[in-house]
Write an enzyme that holds these catalytic residues in place. Structure first.
Site, PDB file in Angstrom:
ATOM      1  CD1 TRP A 270      -0.127  -1.435   3.200  1.00 23.77           C
ATOM      2  CD2 TRP A 270       0.602   0.688   3.289  1.00 23.77           C
ATOM      3  NE1 TRP A 270       0.656  -1.309   4.327  1.00 23.77           N
ATOM      4  CE2 TRP A 270       1.106  -0.016   4.412  1.00 23.77           C
ATOM      5  CE3 TRP A 270       0.919   2.029   3.152  1.00 23.77           C
ATOM      6  CZ2 TRP A 270       1.914   0.580   5.372  1.00 23.77           C
ATOM      7  CZ3 TRP A 270       1.732   2.638   4.097  1.00 23.77           C
ATOM      8  CH2 TRP A 270       2.214   1.909   5.195  1.00 23.77           C
ATOM      9  CG  ASN A 271       5.052   1.198   0.843  1.00 28.55           C
ATOM     10  OD1 ASN A 271       4.683   0.379   0.009  1.00 28.55           O
ATOM     11  ND2 ASN A 271       6.295   1.252   1.294  1.00 28.55           N
TER      12      ASN A 271
ATOM     13  CB  ALA B 226      -2.132  -2.990  -0.696  1.00 26.56           C
TER      14      ALA B 226
ATOM     15  N   GLY C 174       6.575  -6.625   0.091  1.00 24.64           N
ATOM     16  CA  GLY C 174       5.848  -6.571   1.345  1.00 24.64           C
ATOM     17  C   GLY C 174       6.748  -6.944   2.503  1.00 24.64           C
TER      18      GLY C 174
ATOM     19  CD  GLU D 102      11.260  -3.778  -1.723  1.00 32.16           C
ATOM     20  OE1 GLU D 102      11.612  -3.783  -0.520  1.00 32.16           O
ATOM     21  OE2 GLU D 102      10.367  -3.057  -2.163  1.00 32.16           O
ATOM     22  CG  LEU D 103      11.069  -9.917   1.358  1.00 30.15           C
ATOM     23  CD1 LEU D 103      11.612 -11.208   1.949  1.00 30.15           C
ATOM     24  CD2 LEU D 103       9.581 -10.025   1.073  1.00 30.15           C
TER      25      LEU D 103
ATOM     26  NE  ARG E  94      11.528   8.705  -0.905  1.00 28.23           N
ATOM     27  CZ  ARG E  94      11.339   7.623  -1.663  1.00 28.23           C
ATOM     28  NH1 ARG E  94      10.479   7.655  -2.655  1.00 28.23           N
ATOM     29  NH2 ARG E  94      12.026   6.520  -1.439  1.00 28.23           N
TER      30      ARG E  94
ATOM     31  CB  CYS F 281      10.989  -1.006   2.031  1.00 28.62           C
ATOM     32  SG  CYS F 281      11.120  -0.600   0.280  1.00 28.62           S
TER      33      CYS F 281
ATOM     34  CB  SER G 133      13.967   4.852  -5.457  1.00 31.14           C
ATOM     35  OG  SER G 133      13.772   4.229  -4.211  1.00 31.14           O
TER      36      SER G 133
END
Length: 490
Positions: free
Chosen positions: A158-159, A184, A236, A258-259, A286, A292, A449
């Protein structure tokens, strides 16, 4: 256009997208709440395992034709998707603010980031990898090619409701795969909007299918049990990732994970403190700290700790808190539970001896899931605030004196996604960065990123990479052909 009008245009009563058709799902409906107010902004028809299987059937049927589309034509579709997302930035920004709660500036930045994956992979799709050569022993030629892995199941958090979907969809489509997506439950609206834009861009029916659901275990479990699904890409928590890896093992499904993260942010005594504070404001706050890659633990050299805390504490205290649509710097957390969990971590740290070195003001009268950003100094080394992923606007600060000491502290975690190093001596910064057990390091910058860079972690922060050239290779299988080739022409 109002948020209500934007939501109505998505036709949430027909929230399942299978084979190019929007339809009601067979599962329970999803109430989508505004984290800034707690009020419901939409009710989306949810899918069930039967819808999940139907989505796979549609993807399998569409796969051969899409796989056969020349790379240039696939690239043109992806490029058109990039253009449509940017043209629709205002509407997508409003949706993200409404269902996720993040500040409008952060939401708009996410839209641009999400679009960029389609431009990047449009360019990568026309550069197929492969090789041709003579075998060492002679007598044969070796041809290495890459082909689509097949139907790919995508599960997003959801982020980043737009960017996490496009970071998976774009490389999958570029590689020639068809996909089934489960967004999500907290933020399905943005995924529905992106799916509509992809159809407008020319993605054929069945190549992209979307199944929002309240039954994540049932839907994803149906995909992992289906022999037609050959790829799982999940973003997640580490705990859920472990469960999915166990399920994927039964059929040996190709997986990318991707945890979670627990990123250290290291500041050396020779660092530019103004730059370090500015970088930390980005790395920590941010998305309200709900990323994450967020700086989770701040390690500042003891020689500059006081000066750093004065400047950083003042910057944090000046942050404004409120609904994202109002222009506030920090919006709400995603849920009441998330806000309570972060608040509890802070209270436990203070009870254990930490000191509040700076805190923003939470205006009276806010009804949503708001937590005031805070800086905590003197955090004990065994505090859960340093050991757990905070996922909120709280920055715990600890001090160090030697490079070996800070590297040991930074690596004392099961996570290994991101790290940050600020130092005046670039060679020293690189030396510390290379010693960190993480997949990505920001050196004198607070943002890592980038669609052109390989995003992913080590240890229990995941498997595989997204973005860059390797992002498309995650959706491909390597095949080699050994061709008989006599050494002499007769």
């Amino acid at each position: 256009m109002t948020t209500d009008a934007i939501v109505a245009g998505l036709d949430p009563d027909r929230g399942v997208f299978v084979g190019g058709r929007w339809r009601p799902g067979g599962g329970a409906s999803l109430d989508v709440d505004d984290p800034a107010t707690g009020s419901t902004i939409a009710t989306v028809s949810g899918g069930d395992p039967a819808d999940a299987v139907a989505a796979v059937a549609a993807a399998e049927a569409a796969l051969p034709a899409w796989r056969a589309v020349p790379p240039r034509r696939r690239a043109e579709v992806l490029r058109r998707a990039f253009e449509l997302i940017l043209a629709d930035a205002d509407r997508l920004t409003a949706l993200i603010v409404a269902e996720n709660g993040k500040a409008a500036a952060d939401a708009r930045g996410e839209v641009a980031y999400a679009a960029e994956f389609f431009r990047w992979f449009a360019e990568e799709s026309v550069r197929p990898g492969g090789s041709y050569g003579v075998s060492p022993a002679g007598g044969t030629r070796t041809i290495v090619t890459h082909r689509p892995v097949g139907v790919a199941a995508l599960v997003t958090p959801w982020n980043f409701p737009a960017a996490m979907a496009t970071r998976k969809i774009a490389p999958a489509l570029a590689a020639g795969c068809a996909v089934v997506l489960k967004p999500a439950a907290e933020t399905p609206l943005t995924a529905l909007a992106v799916a509509r834009l992809l159809a407008e861009a020319g993605v054929p029916d069945g190549v992209v299918n979307v199944v929002p659901t309240t039954d994540a275990a049932g839907v994803v479990g149906a995909w992992l049990a289906d022999r037609r699904v050959r790829k799982l890409s999940f973003t997640g928590s580490t705990s859920v990732g472990r469960l999915l890896l166990r399920q994927a093992a039964d059929r040996v499904v190709n997986t990318s994970m991707e945890l979670g993260g627990n990123a250290p942010f290291i500041i050396a005594e020779d660092a530019d403190l103004d730059a370090a504070v500015s970088g930390l404001m980005v790395a920590k706050f941010r998305g309200g700290g709900q990323t994450c890659t967020a700086a989770n633990r701040v390690y500042v050299h003891a020689g500059v700790a006081d000066a750093f805390l004065r400047e950083f504490g003042a910057r944090v205290a000046a942050l404004t808190v409120g609904p994202g649509a109002t222009g506030a710097d920090i919006g709400p957390l995603i849920s009441a539970k998330a806000a309570a969990d972060v608040t509890r971590l802070v209270e436990r740290a203070v009870a254990g001896g930490a000191t509040v070195a700076g805190r923003a003001t939470r205006p009276a009268g806010l009804t949503g899931h708001f937590v005031a950003p805070a800086v905590l100094s003197g955090v004990p080394a065994d505090s859960p605030l340093l050991g757990e992923e905070i996922f909120g606007p709280v920055a715990p600060v600890a001090t160090w004196t030697t490079d070996d000491e800070v590297v040991a502290m930074a690596n004392a975690t099961e996570y290994g996604l991101t790290g940050y190093v600020y130092a005046g001596d670039l060679r020293r910064a690189l030396r510390i960065g290379e010693a960190l057990e993480v997949g990505m390091v920001g050196v004198n910058r607070g943002l890592v990123s980038d669609p052109s860079a390989p995003f992913g972690g080590v240890k229990q922060s995941g498997l595989g990479r997204e973005g860059a050239r390797i992002g498309m290779e995650e959706f491909q299988e390597t095949q080699y052909l050994s061709v008989d080739w006599p050494d002499r022409v007769t």
